[in-house]
Enzyme design. Structure first.
Site, PDB file in Angstrom:
ATOM      1  N   GLU A 120       0.845  -1.189   0.000  1.00 45.15           N
ATOM      2  CA  GLU A 120       0.000   0.000   0.000  1.00 45.15           C
ATOM      3  C   GLU A 120       0.879   1.238   0.000  1.00 45.15           C
ATOM      4  OE1 GLU A 120      -3.236  -0.328  -0.249  1.00 45.15           O
ATOM      5  OE2 GLU A 120      -3.079  -2.502  -0.063  1.00 45.15           O
ATOM      6  N   SER A 176     -12.983   0.636  -7.456  1.00 45.59           N
ATOM      7  CA  SER A 176     -13.717  -0.015  -6.371  1.00 45.59           C
ATOM      8  C   SER A 176     -14.058   0.970  -5.256  1.00 45.59           C
ATOM      9  CB  SER A 176     -12.943  -1.208  -5.821  1.00 45.59           C
ATOM     10  OG  SER A 176     -11.642  -0.815  -5.496  1.00 45.59           O
TER      11      SER A 176
END
Ligand SMILES: *[C@@H]1O[C@H](CO)[C@@H](O)[C@H](O)[C@H]1NC(C)=O
Ligand SMILES: *[C@@H]1O[C@H](CO)[C@@H](O)[C@H](O)[C@H]1NC(C)=O
Ligand SMILES: *[C@@H]1O[C@H](CO)[C@@H](O)[C@H](O)[C@H]1NC(C)=O
Ligand SMILES: *[C@@H]1O[C@H](CO)[C@@H](O)[C@H](O)[C@H]1NC(C)=O
Length: 340
Positions: A120, A176
């Site tokens: 991330e 998303s």
């Protein structure tokens, strides 16, 4: 002799056409994890996976690193009973965030390395400040990580053939989670005022099943590879998988063009900074000719794309890098390093 090596290739070639610097010769550094070496290391390394990333256990039966990735003498285990003799213990940041104090309680065996792992970006990695002076190595998409695990890489190849998939639509985006505060949200809003973008994903209640994603995207000329946050080297599957593997040309929002060019050919993508306005970018896309479009595929004769999608492979790479990594190192300011 090292059992493994990380090769950095330099490859020169003439410049892509919409940059008009005819004399400039560019260099790209492609990173290869090739030739894991035929020499057996002196002992099998034990890599203890302290938390499975996102609580998602993976099948470790057999000699996974050898069977799946050709990496010898590398044992992955989630069994904490092996702590006292593990060479490396790897901690996945997202799971540390959730249960940060679930750390080894026994003292650290001499020479054992603790690895901090994440894919991330800094914007999505919280609570970094408490992890100073704990980790010896990092494993991430950042090129200067001790264990560099990009989302994908260019692998030099000769005589690759690639058929451009048949196209039925101009531009698509799969998203998303959509937050108005993200840079990509305002870009998308502006772009869609100039042309029609077909949008899919959970954010618009048009989810695509995992095997539908690539066939859907491949029918479009362009894919909006918009990163959720902008950080050095943070170039994700949106480029590698959803664009390159699918066979759609990426329009990227992420780090600088120069940063992308460290990893991919300059004529393989469209960068927002190539245009002085979103309107001009939209004009460029809608007035695309077949000749110009084909130029975005020229690199395919020289490179194939390899993507990294499995945590087991990333953990096995710890073994193949092990002997070339610093034997004494401590991250005294992890947050400072990651935000650099
Ligand atoms: C785990 O992998 C082994 C070896 O590849 C395979 O035989 C076995 O069926 C797998 N187990 C599960 C639960 O998928
Ligand atoms: C594109 O469509 C044509 C005609 O329908 C077909 O022959 C060809 O195989 C298709 N190409 C690809 C890459 O799917
Ligand atoms: C923006 O670029 C276009 C061509 O790409 C050019 O015609 C135009 O003058 C530029 N506008 C500004 C404000 O620089
Ligand atoms: C790893 O980091 C710990 C914690 O800072 C440190 O005490 C230890 O000396 C380091 N180990 C190595 C082998 O560098």
């Amino acid at each position: 002799m090292s059992m493994t090596s990380r090769h950095r290739l330099r490859s020169g070639s003439a410049l892509g056409s919409f940059l008009v610097l005819a004399t400039l010769v560019w260099n790209i550094r492609f990173v290869l994890f090739s030739s894991y070496g035929s020499e057996a290391p002196s002992h099998t390394l034990t890599i203890l996976i302290w938390h499975w990333p996102f609580h998602h256990p993976l099948n470790l039966s057999g000699d996974v690193c050898l069977d799946l990735y050709g990496i010898q003498s590398c044992q992955l285990t989630p069994n904490r009973k092996q702590y006292s003799h593990a060479d490396v213990v790897v901690f996945h940041h997202h799971d540390l965030e959730k249960k940060g104090f679930d750390m080894p309680t026994e003292s650290r065996p001499p020479g054992q390395k603790w690895v901090w792992a994440t894919l991330e970006s800094p914007s999505n990695s919280h609570g970094l400040g408490i992890w100073n002076n704990i980790f010896n190595w990092t494993l991430s998409y950042r090129e200067d990580s001790d264990i560099f695990v990009p989302y994908g890489q260019m692998v030099p190849k000769s005589f690759v053939t690639f058929d451009i998939p048949n196209k039925t639509g101009l531009v698509t985006w799969v998203v998303s989670s959509y937050r108005k505060s993200q840079e990509r949200a305002s870009f998308f809003k502006e772009l869609s005022s100039h042309l029609k973008v077909d949008i899919y994903g959970k954010a618009v209640k048009k989810p695509l099943c995992s095997s539908c994603l690539l066939p859907t995207v491949s029918r479009y000329y362009f894919y909006l590879a918009l990163e959720n946050s902008v950080h050095r080297d943070y170039i994700t599957e949106k480029l590698w998988q959803n664009s390159f593997v699918a066979g759609a040309v990426p329009v990227v929002l992420g780090p600088s063009r120069k940063n992308y060019e460290r990893f991919v050919p300059p004529d393989s993508f469209i960068h927002l900074s190539d245009f002085n306005s979103t309107k001009n970018l939209a004009n460029f896309l809608v007035s695309m000719t077949p000749e110009r479009y084909h130029q975005f595929f020229r690199w395919r004769k020289r490179y194939a794309v390899k993507t990294y999608t499995d945590w087991r492979e990333r953990f096995c790479i710890i073994c193949s890098s092990y002997s070339s990594l610093p034997q004494t190192k401590v991250y005294s300011d992890l947050e400072g390093w990651f935000w650099e």
